[in-house]
Design an enzyme around this catalytic site. Sequence first.
Site, PDB file in Angstrom:
ATOM      1  N   ASN A  34       0.865  -1.191   0.000  1.00  0.00           N
ATOM      2  CA  ASN A  34       0.000   0.000   0.000  1.00  0.00           C
ATOM      3  C   ASN A  34       0.901   1.240   0.000  1.00  0.00           C
ATOM      4  OD1 ASN A  34      -1.821   2.028   0.460  1.00  0.00           O
ATOM      5  ND2 ASN A  34      -2.258   1.445   2.587  1.00  0.00           N
ATOM      6  N   LYS A  91       0.117   4.301  -0.394  1.00  0.00           N
ATOM      7  CA  LYS A  91      -0.498   5.539   0.113  1.00  0.00           C
ATOM      8  C   LYS A  91      -0.206   6.678  -0.867  1.00  0.00           C
ATOM      9  CE  LYS A  91      -0.070   3.518   4.650  1.00  0.00           C
ATOM     10  NZ  LYS A  91      -0.069   3.674   6.074  1.00  0.00           N
ATOM     11  N   HIS A 132      -9.525   1.892   4.573  1.00  0.00           N
ATOM     12  CA  HIS A 132      -8.275   2.035   5.316  1.00  0.00           C
ATOM     13  C   HIS A 132      -8.486   3.051   6.441  1.00  0.00           C
ATOM     14  CE1 HIS A 132      -4.170   3.068   6.328  1.00  0.00           C
ATOM     15  NE2 HIS A 132      -3.824   1.916   5.795  1.00  0.00           N
ATOM     16  N   GLU A 151      -6.804   5.423   7.512  1.00  0.00           N
ATOM     17  CA  GLU A 151      -6.509   6.827   7.154  1.00  0.00           C
ATOM     18  C   GLU A 151      -7.691   7.447   6.418  1.00  0.00           C
ATOM     19  OE1 GLU A 151      -2.838   5.956   5.217  1.00  0.00           O
ATOM     20  OE2 GLU A 151      -1.945   5.451   7.155  1.00  0.00           O
ATOM     21  N   GLU A 178      -5.753  -4.189  10.660  1.00  0.00           N
ATOM     22  CA  GLU A 178      -4.672  -3.261  10.950  1.00  0.00           C
ATOM     23  C   GLU A 178      -5.005  -2.496  12.233  1.00  0.00           C
ATOM     24  OE1 GLU A 178      -2.468  -2.197   6.989  1.00  0.00           O
ATOM     25  OE2 GLU A 178      -4.158  -0.851   7.261  1.00  0.00           O
ATOM     26  N   GLY A 192       2.260   2.597  10.788  1.00  0.00           N
ATOM     27  CA  GLY A 192       3.252   3.659  10.590  1.00  0.00           C
ATOM     28  C   GLY A 192       3.928   4.116  11.865  1.00  0.00           C
ATOM     29  N   SER A 236       3.110  -1.642  10.548  1.00  0.00           N
ATOM     30  CA  SER A 236       4.547  -1.693  10.868  1.00  0.00           C
ATOM     31  C   SER A 236       5.158  -3.083  10.631  1.00  0.00           C
ATOM     32  CB  SER A 236       4.809  -1.238  12.303  1.00  0.00           C
ATOM     33  OG  SER A 236       4.414   0.117  12.470  1.00  0.00           O
TER      34      SER A 236
HETATM   35  P1  PGA Z   1       2.690   0.569   7.616  1.00  0.00           P
HETATM   36  O1  PGA Z   1       1.259   0.798   6.951  1.00  0.00           O
HETATM   37  O2  PGA Z   1       3.200  -0.757   7.112  1.00  0.00           O
HETATM   38  O3  PGA Z   1       3.539   1.724   7.134  1.00  0.00           O
HETATM   39  O4  PGA Z   1       2.496   0.575   9.094  1.00  0.00           O
HETATM   40  C1  PGA Z   1       0.365  -0.258   6.754  1.00  0.00           C
HETATM   41  C2  PGA Z   1      -0.931   0.259   6.165  1.00  0.00           C
HETATM   42  O5  PGA Z   1      -1.359   1.346   6.588  1.00  0.00           O
HETATM   43  O6  PGA Z   1      -1.537  -0.368   5.281  1.00  0.00           O
END
Ligand code: PGA
Length: 250
Positions: free
Chosen positions: A8, A10, A95, A97, A167, A173, A207
């Site tokens: 992903n 983003k 997601h 976000e 998640e 992140g 992460s």
């Molecule tokens: P990350 O993001 O691996 O940077 O923690 C995962 C995601 O948000 O899909």
Amino acid sequence: MRRLIVGNWKMNKTVAATQAFVAAFLRELDTLPPDVDIAIAPPFTALEAAGRALRGSRVALSAQNVASEPNGAFTGEIAANMLTELGVTSVILGHSERRRYFGETDQGVNKKARAALAAGLTPIVCVGESSQRRDAGDADAFVGAQTRAALDGIAPGDLSKVVLAYEPLWAIGTGKNCEPAQADATMAAIRASVDGLAHVRILYGGSVTPANVASYSDQPNVGGGLIGGASLDPVAFAELIRAAHPGNRA
Ligand code: PGA
């Protein structure tokens, strides 16, 4: 169950940066285990270039969002058939976000999942709890309710086409890791929240790195990974895919 690993991206990478990634990643493909499914999810603007560069390879193309409506007066939206035209085969939905910054609701995610399925796209539906809910002991009930709402009214025959992604919000992140057994227990709760999910793939995300991916992919309910930061570098992403696969570990 074949694992699926989705990168992903983003809001990262221009067309030029996407082309550079794909060229480098394709050079890694021979070193990757054959029995894992791989997808990357570039931003909308880079999907066409990515699709062109990936054509004929085993790497699938995913989008990060889709409109819930098929066409019409929805300024700024992208419809499902605009994605399939570019060779996109799956779409990340709900997601955290998007829920947090763009007001996505469970009902909206449900509409988008139906629109995706109607167009032949695999929805990758994300669920996850906040640290407050985790601390309150509420996590499994919360993600179960998110899952039920996102999949509401989807026919049993279509449920098998859905991919879920768990998640924990506090692990995205942040470099904070959810303990793998705890992640697995919550994923079991997600699987049990709706009839018909016994064989659905549930990805873990938050992460995940080449160093810790094996601890997640070894868990019984984990059907792969949704990878943010560690998917942006082609060599590191390939390393993560190798490390996730039992047959390719030292
Ligand atoms: P990350 O993001 O691996 O940077 O923690 C995962 C995601 O948000 O899909």
